[in-house]
Design an enzyme around this catalytic site. Structure first.
Site, PDB file in Angstrom:
ATOM      1  N   SER A  43       4.286  -1.424   4.218  1.00 57.11           N
ATOM      2  CA  SER A  43       4.447  -2.786   4.724  1.00 57.11           C
ATOM      3  C   SER A  43       4.726  -3.776   3.605  1.00 57.11           C
ATOM      4  O   SER A  43       3.986  -3.854   2.618  1.00 57.11           O
ATOM      5  CB  SER A  43       3.188  -3.223   5.484  1.00 57.11           C
ATOM      6  OG  SER A  43       2.972  -2.405   6.609  1.00 57.11           O
ATOM      7  N   TYR A  75       0.431   4.641   0.482  1.00 52.04           N
ATOM      8  CA  TYR A  75      -0.365   5.763   0.971  1.00 52.04           C
ATOM      9  C   TYR A  75       0.508   6.777   1.713  1.00 52.04           C
ATOM     10  O   TYR A  75       0.721   7.895   1.258  1.00 52.04           O
ATOM     11  CB  TYR A  75      -1.465   5.259   1.916  1.00 52.04           C
ATOM     12  CG  TYR A  75      -2.742   4.818   1.255  1.00 52.04           C
ATOM     13  CD1 TYR A  75      -2.800   4.500  -0.093  1.00 52.04           C
ATOM     14  CD2 TYR A  75      -3.912   4.683   1.996  1.00 52.04           C
ATOM     15  CE1 TYR A  75      -3.984   4.082  -0.688  1.00 52.04           C
ATOM     16  CE2 TYR A  75      -5.100   4.269   1.421  1.00 52.04           C
ATOM     17  CZ  TYR A  75      -5.131   3.965   0.077  1.00 52.04           C
ATOM     18  OH  TYR A  75      -6.303   3.551  -0.497  1.00 52.04           O
ATOM     19  N   GLU A 111      -5.252   9.928  17.731  1.00 46.74           N
ATOM     20  CA  GLU A 111      -5.708  11.315  17.600  1.00 46.74           C
ATOM     21  C   GLU A 111      -6.627  11.485  16.392  1.00 46.74           C
ATOM     22  O   GLU A 111      -7.664  12.163  16.469  1.00 46.74           O
ATOM     23  CB  GLU A 111      -4.500  12.254  17.478  1.00 46.74           C
ATOM     24  CG  GLU A 111      -3.668  12.375  18.739  1.00 46.74           C
ATOM     25  CD  GLU A 111      -2.702  11.211  18.934  1.00 46.74           C
ATOM     26  OE1 GLU A 111      -2.033  11.169  19.979  1.00 46.74           O
ATOM     27  OE2 GLU A 111      -2.617  10.333  18.048  1.00 46.74           O
ATOM     28  N   GLN A 135       0.829  -1.210   0.000  1.00 52.72           N
ATOM     29  CA  GLN A 135       0.000   0.000   0.000  1.00 52.72           C
ATOM     30  C   GLN A 135       0.857   1.252   0.000  1.00 52.72           C
ATOM     31  O   GLN A 135       1.594   1.501   0.956  1.00 52.72           O
ATOM     32  CB  GLN A 135      -0.904  -0.020   1.238  1.00 52.72           C
ATOM     33  CG  GLN A 135      -1.770   1.220   1.413  1.00 52.72           C
ATOM     34  CD  GLN A 135      -2.716   1.078   2.577  1.00 52.72           C
ATOM     35  OE1 GLN A 135      -3.741   0.427   2.492  1.00 52.72           O
ATOM     36  NE2 GLN A 135      -2.369   1.688   3.704  1.00 52.72           N
ATOM     37  N   GLU A 161     -10.572  -2.270   5.172  1.00 53.72           N
ATOM     38  CA  GLU A 161      -9.438  -2.675   6.003  1.00 53.72           C
ATOM     39  C   GLU A 161      -9.882  -3.287   7.320  1.00 53.72           C
ATOM     40  O   GLU A 161      -9.251  -4.199   7.836  1.00 53.72           O
ATOM     41  CB  GLU A 161      -8.540  -1.469   6.278  1.00 53.72           C
ATOM     42  CG  GLU A 161      -7.295  -1.814   7.068  1.00 53.72           C
ATOM     43  CD  GLU A 161      -6.347  -0.622   7.188  1.00 53.72           C
ATOM     44  OE1 GLU A 161      -5.163  -0.852   7.493  1.00 53.72           O
ATOM     45  OE2 GLU A 161      -6.787   0.519   6.973  1.00 53.72           O
TER      46      GLU A 161
END
Length: 396
Positions: A166, A133, A374, A131, A249
């Site tokens: 990853s 991102y 957060e 991924q 996900e």
């Protein structure tokens, strides 16, 4: 979703359990318990062979529609599979990002040609995905991505840097969120692209972690190329596609995650019993609290899958990340001073950690990756509770 297990579902649970008992033998028996977060470097080739064995017997894409090569199982049957898979101690699969995230995204947004090209090798575990991102300046604030994608004739050309990618060093393809409209800002002007990793314009550099593994990577894109047809959805509409993927996900596989947590908790409780640490009333109370919270977590996850909990994805991420981090802390308290000592170095790493040491170190990142605490709280505040939006540029 009906949360009461039917006779048919119980029969399916027995089928899954029986198949795993029969097939987790021979060369695959040694893979039990290997892989997963913080451990993806373990027995990769063996786990890939196991993943392909699953595919050959119809145990990949179990929730995919039959027209796309899946089994079309019900949501509850998917839960049953993931729970029994985790309960058996079967190794972590190697193509979660392809099977659980990109596959459903291609079914929802991809062209028939993209589906025909990419879905079969995902199901067969013949092509692995990473991924693309997060970036150095766009982690939890994903709308701040600056990687550029320029359309030159019939080819997209990409320049930029991704990070915390990853298993990119073990993957064949990268799905990338990139800014394709010059001058665009935030969520606008982004495109979702499928990019082959094996090319001169892609440089993958593993990042060594405290746990000794290197499952995370930096990925440098310097004139990386992919065909114009490899954009998913319309050019400039990548944010919508990317957010849909993140929705997949936290699907049914999270129930398997809860079973994995239960196994870790059981190991800590067993150790506390054998060392006498369980006689400490404060520690015993902490262990009991973790057990109760874990049971509540499972039902919270089930309610989220049934659509009964507004903002359920963010709630569940907050709950499991905090719980897992506390489990790691309790594990080290149970270990005592012995937990501060690592085993001697090997050829592959400067030191060796046992399972509880790795649990403690890797779980420190649980409240950050996949959407920090957060950010999850901000999502719940603004989108569920309707509180005023955070000012632009506010600290997160």
């Amino acid at each position: 979703m009906d949360l009461i297990e039917s006779a048919e579902d119980r029969a399916f649970r027995a089928e899954v359990r029986g198949w795993l008992e029969e097939h987790l033998t021979g060369e695959f028996a040694a893979l039990r318990g290997l892989g997963g977060p913080g451990q993806d470097h373990e027995a990769f080739e063996g786990r890939l062979a196991w993943n392909r064995h699953l595919a050959e017997h119809g145990w990949t894409g179990i929730g995919w529609p039959r027209e796309h090569g899946g089994r079309g199982l019900s949501l509850w049957q998917q839960v049953v599979f993931h729970e029994e898979y985790a309960r058996s101690g079967a190794p972590a699969r190697v193509n979660h990002l392809g099977e659980e995230l990109l596959g459903p995204t291609l079914m929802a947004f991809g062209t028939p040609e993209q589906q025909e090209r990419f879905l079969p090798p995902i199901l067969a575990a013949e092509e692995l995905w990473a991924q693309g991102y997060s970036e150095p300046g766009a982690g939890s604030d994903l709308a701040n991505v600056s990687t550029r994608a320029t359309l030159e004739g019939d080819t997209w050309v990409l320049d930029g840097q991704k990070v915390w990618t990853s298993n990119a060093h073990l993957s064949d393809w990268l799905f990338v969120l990139a800014r394709s409209e010059p001058g665009s800002q935030r969520h606008r002007g982004l495109s979702f692209l499928l990019v082959p990793i094996e090319q001169e314009g892609v440089d993958v550099r593993p990042i060594e972690q405290l746990t000794g593994g290197s499952e995370f990577n930096e990925v440098f894109l310097t004139g990386a190329r992919t065909p114009a047809s490899h954009v998913v959805g319309a050019p400039g509409d990548g944010w919508r596609v990317a957010m849909a993927l993140l929705g997949f996900e936290r699907g049914v596989s999270v129930l398997g995650q809860v079973i994995g947590f239960a196994r870790e908790l059981e190991a800590v409780v067993d150790l506390a019993g054998s060392t006498g640490a369980v006689e400490d009333p404060v520690l015993r109370d902490r262990l009991a609290g973790l057990a109760v919270e874990l049971e509540v977590m499972r039902w919270q996850a089930l309610r989220g899958l049934s659509g009964a909990t507004p903002g359920g994805d963010s709630v569940f991420k907050l709950v499991w990340a905090g719980w897992h981090k506390r489990l790691g802390e309790v594990a080290m308290d149970v270990r005592g001073l012995d937990g501060l000592v690592a085993r001697p170095a090997t050829e592959d790493s400067a030191y060796e950690l046992d399972e509880l040491q790795r649990l403690f170190l890797f779980s420190r990142a649980d409240t950050i990756y996949g959407g920090s605490d957060e950010v999850q709280r901000t999502i719940l505040a603004e989108r569920v509770l309707g509180l005023p939006r955070e000012p632009k540029g506010a600290q997160r």
